[in-house]
Design an enzyme around this catalytic site. Structure first.
Site, PDB file in Angstrom:
ATOM      1  N   ARG A 118     -48.508  14.678 -20.286  1.00  0.00           N
ATOM      2  CA  ARG A 118     -49.756  14.153 -20.868  1.00  0.00           C
ATOM      3  C   ARG A 118     -49.471  12.709 -21.201  1.00  0.00           C
ATOM      4  NH1 ARG A 118     -53.466  12.199 -23.473  1.00  0.00           N
ATOM      5  NH2 ARG A 118     -55.036  13.162 -24.739  1.00  0.00           N
ATOM      6  N   GLU A 126     -62.771  14.894 -19.978  1.00  0.00           N
ATOM      7  CA  GLU A 126     -62.463  16.214 -19.433  1.00  0.00           C
ATOM      8  C   GLU A 126     -62.955  16.255 -17.986  1.00  0.00           C
ATOM      9  OE1 GLU A 126     -60.863  18.830 -21.032  1.00  0.00           O
ATOM     10  OE2 GLU A 126     -60.460  17.287 -22.521  1.00  0.00           O
ATOM     11  N   ARG A 171     -46.743  20.452 -22.961  1.00  0.00           N
ATOM     12  CA  ARG A 171     -46.608  19.286 -22.085  1.00  0.00           C
ATOM     13  C   ARG A 171     -45.785  18.213 -22.779  1.00  0.00           C
ATOM     14  NH1 ARG A 171     -52.925  18.117 -21.289  1.00  0.00           N
ATOM     15  NH2 ARG A 171     -52.673  18.261 -23.523  1.00  0.00           N
TER      16      ARG A 171
END
Length: 137
Positions: A26, A34, A68
């Site tokens: 990330r 999104e 992540r």
């Protein structure tokens, strides 16, 4: 590390230079729309055009709640999160009242009406998620 896949405008997969399994990252300091949100596919495409199948330098900052690695990704010495915000493909990630590390770049992109900032009603992803939930059930 070599970029192997771009999930969305702020999440990508990289394979270590020595080989092995790809790692999900990330990008730190920014928040892209999104994938199911207006501008989401354009953000993914912009990041893909820039880094897909390219060698990048990754500096991991921490890990998020989803496992992540949260990292700064550099291509040729250029911070890709800064690039995404400057070109209007993402917001500077807010920390409480703090505007985030790329607020100046976001302000410039908004003033120039670049990318998603061409729409004065563009909704930051954190607000989109609050109103509509995640794109991924």
């Amino acid at each position: 590390m070599k970029v192997t896949h771009i999930t969305d405008g702020d999440t990508l997969w990289v394979r270590p230079a020595g080989g092995g399994r790809p790692v999900k990252l990330r990008m730190a300091g920014m928040d892209a729309p999104e994938i199911c949100q207006a501008g989401g596919r354009a953000a993914r495409a912009a990041l893909a055009r820039r880094v897909a199948r390219r060698w990048v330098v990754v500096t991991t900052r921490r890990h998020d709640d989803y496992g992540r690695a949260v990292a700064t990704v550099y291509l040729g010495g250029e911070d890709m999160a800064a690039w995404m915000v400057a070109h209007g493909h993402a917001w500077s990630y807010r920390y409480g009242r703090e505007g985030g590390p790329y607020l100046t770049l976001q302000t410039q992109a908004r003033s120039a009406q670049r990318g998603l900032f061409a729409d004065p009603q563009a909704l930051p992803p954190r607000l989109f998620r609050q109103q509509h939930g995640s794109c991924h059930p």
